[in-house]
Write a protein that holds these residues in place. Sequence first.
Motif, PDB file in Angstrom:
ATOM      1  N   ARG A   1      39.712 -53.732 -42.746  1.00 43.21           N
ATOM      2  CA  ARG A   1      39.962 -52.766 -43.827  1.00 43.21           C
ATOM      3  C   ARG A   1      38.791 -52.717 -44.796  1.00 43.21           C
ATOM      4  NH1 ARG A   1      43.685 -55.204 -46.098  1.00 43.21           N
ATOM      5  NH2 ARG A   1      42.603 -55.870 -47.996  1.00 43.21           N
ATOM      6  N   ARG A   2      38.281 -53.878 -45.191  1.00 50.44           N
ATOM      7  CA  ARG A   2      37.148 -53.909 -46.127  1.00 50.44           C
ATOM      8  C   ARG A   2      35.913 -53.275 -45.509  1.00 50.44           C
ATOM      9  NH1 ARG A   2      39.618 -58.847 -47.450  1.00 50.44           N
ATOM     10  NH2 ARG A   2      38.326 -60.005 -45.981  1.00 50.44           N
ATOM     11  N   TYR A   3      35.729 -53.479 -44.214  1.00 52.18           N
ATOM     12  CA  TYR A   3      34.589 -52.857 -43.536  1.00 52.18           C
ATOM     13  C   TYR A   3      34.725 -51.333 -43.566  1.00 52.18           C
ATOM     14  CZ  TYR A   3      31.660 -51.091 -39.766  1.00 52.18           C
ATOM     15  OH  TYR A   3      30.768 -50.364 -39.032  1.00 52.18           O
ATOM     16  N   ARG A   4      35.921 -50.829 -43.261  1.00 49.36           N
ATOM     17  CA  ARG A   4      36.141 -49.386 -43.272  1.00 49.36           C
ATOM     18  C   ARG A   4      35.952 -48.819 -44.669  1.00 49.36           C
ATOM     19  NH1 ARG A   4      41.677 -49.375 -39.543  1.00 49.36           N
ATOM     20  NH2 ARG A   4      40.631 -49.570 -37.512  1.00 49.36           N
ATOM     21  N   GLU A   5      36.422 -49.532 -45.679  1.00 51.62           N
ATOM     22  CA  GLU A   5      36.244 -49.086 -47.055  1.00 51.62           C
ATOM     23  C   GLU A   5      34.765 -49.015 -47.417  1.00 51.62           C
ATOM     24  OE1 GLU A   5      40.411 -50.933 -48.906  1.00 51.62           O
ATOM     25  OE2 GLU A   5      38.471 -51.831 -49.388  1.00 51.62           O
ATOM     26  N   THR A   6      34.000 -50.015 -46.990  1.00 51.68           N
ATOM     27  CA  THR A   6      32.567 -50.027 -47.277  1.00 51.68           C
ATOM     28  C   THR A   6      31.869 -48.845 -46.630  1.00 51.68           C
ATOM     29  OG1 THR A   6      32.551 -52.452 -47.448  1.00 51.68           O
ATOM     30  CG2 THR A   6      30.443 -51.368 -47.058  1.00 51.68           C
ATOM     31  N   VAL A   7      32.243 -48.531 -45.385  1.00 49.73           N
ATOM     32  CA  VAL A   7      31.651 -47.383 -44.689  1.00 49.73           C
ATOM     33  C   VAL A   7      31.935 -46.094 -45.452  1.00 49.73           C
ATOM     34  CG1 VAL A   7      31.764 -45.964 -42.601  1.00 49.73           C
ATOM     35  CG2 VAL A   7      31.680 -48.454 -42.409  1.00 49.73           C
ATOM     36  N   VAL A   8      33.183 -45.899 -45.877  1.00 52.68           N
ATOM     37  CA  VAL A   8      33.566 -44.691 -46.601  1.00 52.68           C
ATOM     38  C   VAL A   8      32.807 -44.591 -47.924  1.00 52.68           C
ATOM     39  CG1 VAL A   8      35.462 -43.586 -47.860  1.00 52.68           C
ATOM     40  CG2 VAL A   8      35.836 -44.452 -45.550  1.00 52.68           C
ATOM     41  N   ILE A   9      32.727 -45.677 -48.659  1.00 54.46           N
ATOM     42  CA  ILE A   9      32.049 -45.649 -49.956  1.00 54.46           C
ATOM     43  C   ILE A   9      30.569 -45.336 -49.787  1.00 54.46           C
ATOM     44  CG2 ILE A   9      31.326 -47.097 -51.896  1.00 54.46           C
ATOM     45  CD1 ILE A   9      34.076 -48.494 -51.630  1.00 54.46           C
ATOM     46  N   ASN A  10      29.931 -45.920 -48.796  1.00 54.16           N
ATOM     47  CA  ASN A  10      28.514 -45.638 -48.559  1.00 54.16           C
ATOM     48  C   ASN A  10      28.303 -44.178 -48.164  1.00 54.16           C
ATOM     49  OD1 ASN A  10      27.714 -48.246 -49.163  1.00 54.16           O
ATOM     50  ND2 ASN A  10      27.762 -48.941 -47.041  1.00 54.16           N
ATOM     51  N   GLN A  11      29.194 -43.642 -47.332  1.00 52.63           N
ATOM     52  CA  GLN A  11      29.095 -42.233 -46.955  1.00 52.63           C
ATOM     53  C   GLN A  11      29.318 -41.338 -48.172  1.00 52.63           C
ATOM     54  OE1 GLN A  11      32.114 -42.289 -43.812  1.00 52.63           O
ATOM     55  NE2 GLN A  11      30.533 -41.872 -42.289  1.00 52.63           N
ATOM     56  N   LEU A  12      30.266 -41.705 -49.009  1.00 56.85           N
ATOM     57  CA  LEU A  12      30.571 -40.922 -50.199  1.00 56.85           C
ATOM     58  C   LEU A  12      29.383 -40.893 -51.154  1.00 56.85           C
ATOM     59  CD1 LEU A  12      32.699 -39.336 -51.768  1.00 56.85           C
ATOM     60  CD2 LEU A  12      33.575 -41.511 -52.657  1.00 56.85           C
ATOM     61  N   LYS A  13      28.760 -42.036 -51.379  1.00 53.33           N
ATOM     62  CA  LYS A  13      27.570 -42.095 -52.229  1.00 53.33           C
ATOM     63  C   LYS A  13      26.455 -41.219 -51.668  1.00 53.33           C
ATOM     64  CE  LYS A  13      28.032 -46.766 -54.192  1.00 53.33           C
ATOM     65  NZ  LYS A  13      27.405 -48.111 -54.221  1.00 53.33           N
ATOM     66  N   LYS A  14      26.272 -41.278 -50.359  1.00 54.67           N
ATOM     67  CA  LYS A  14      25.204 -40.505 -49.729  1.00 54.67           C
ATOM     68  C   LYS A  14      25.437 -39.006 -49.890  1.00 54.67           C
ATOM     69  CE  LYS A  14      22.791 -39.841 -45.322  1.00 54.67           C
ATOM     70  NZ  LYS A  14      22.722 -40.233 -43.897  1.00 54.67           N
ATOM     71  N   VAL A  15      26.672 -38.573 -49.661  1.00 50.89           N
ATOM     72  CA  VAL A  15      27.000 -37.158 -49.801  1.00 50.89           C
ATOM     73  C   VAL A  15      26.816 -36.706 -51.241  1.00 50.89           C
ATOM     74  CG1 VAL A  15      28.924 -35.533 -49.770  1.00 50.89           C
ATOM     75  CG2 VAL A  15      28.532 -37.010 -47.809  1.00 50.89           C
ATOM     76  N   TYR A  16      27.234 -37.529 -52.186  1.00 51.48           N
ATOM     77  CA  TYR A  16      27.071 -37.224 -53.604  1.00 51.48           C
ATOM     78  C   TYR A  16      25.591 -37.002 -53.925  1.00 51.48           C
ATOM     79  CZ  TYR A  16      28.657 -37.622 -58.524  1.00 51.48           C
ATOM     80  OH  TYR A  16      28.991 -37.387 -59.838  1.00 51.48           O
ATOM     81  N   ALA A  17      24.738 -37.907 -53.445  1.00 51.12           N
ATOM     82  CA  ALA A  17      23.303 -37.806 -53.706  1.00 51.12           C
ATOM     83  C   ALA A  17      22.711 -36.565 -53.045  1.00 51.12           C
ATOM     84  CB  ALA A  17      22.596 -39.066 -53.211  1.00 51.12           C
ATOM     85  N   GLU A  18      23.146 -36.267 -51.816  1.00 52.05           N
ATOM     86  CA  GLU A  18      22.631 -35.093 -51.102  1.00 52.05           C
ATOM     87  C   GLU A  18      22.996 -33.804 -51.818  1.00 52.05           C
ATOM     88  OE1 GLU A  18      22.724 -36.841 -46.502  1.00 52.05           O
ATOM     89  OE2 GLU A  18      24.356 -35.570 -47.249  1.00 52.05           O
ATOM     90  N   LEU A  19      24.236 -33.704 -52.273  1.00 48.73           N
ATOM     91  CA  LEU A  19      24.679 -32.494 -52.953  1.00 48.73           C
ATOM     92  C   LEU A  19      23.966 -32.338 -54.294  1.00 48.73           C
ATOM     93  CD1 LEU A  19      26.522 -30.051 -53.002  1.00 48.73           C
ATOM     94  CD2 LEU A  19      28.362 -31.516 -53.872  1.00 48.73           C
TER      95      LEU A  19
END
Length: 247
Positions: A32-50
């Motif tokens: 679960r923690r691994y999946r959460e980390t993946v989502v958070i990293n993807q979310l940060k990346k998308v935020y920065a891209e936008l």
Amino acid sequence: MRKVIAFTMAEVLITLGIIGVVAAMTLPGVIRRYRETVVINQLKKVYAELYQAIQMSEVNNGSFRDWDYTLSNARFAELYIMPYLAKPYTECKLKCFAESTYPKTPANKDFTSVGVKYRYRDKLIAINVNNTQTDSVNDIKYASFLIDINGNRGESIVGKDVFMFTLFNYTYNTGGWVLTPLCPKGEHYGLYLGSIGGYWGAYCGTLDQMFDGGARGDCNVNGNGTSCGLAIEKNGWKIPDNYPIKF
């Protein structure tokens, strides 16, 4: 004869059993923690891209405060956002989110207010613009971006792998009729992680208010989930303990 010290078969089996029990208890948490980390990293990346795309667009189109928010969703997207976010991109009309037209809310209902939809790289984005002149000083302008951070490979649930962003430009008078006293007076504009179109001033609330289902947050099992990304950001980029969606 020299005595040989060794484990008996029973001792080995007991040890393996204990290891198995401990693994069974801890492994789900690790996953679960691994999946959460993946989502958070993807979310940060998308935020920065936008955010970067908006800044690049401003070089050619001027400040986003002066963009034409009366344009159609598609025209606004293809003039101000998509050329700076990704090339190539293609409009997506059906079966965009997890092979469905719409993403799902935490309550497993269709999230239908998505605007125009595009595929780009391995992601999906839906863009919806609004311009409401309520009186001489209250001018509500915003563009909402609903982004599926892993394309249609995941479940496409708002708050799990789909998140709302809002480019917000709203000038209001001293009464602040839609923004409560928790928000500073004057002008408020910028790119925010979360919903501001339907839940005015959500970014001004506390972390707990992101979950309460009131005017500041809908990150709960009965809500649309559009303030869930904001809850993650407010919690220091970690999944809050009372987050309504499990990973």
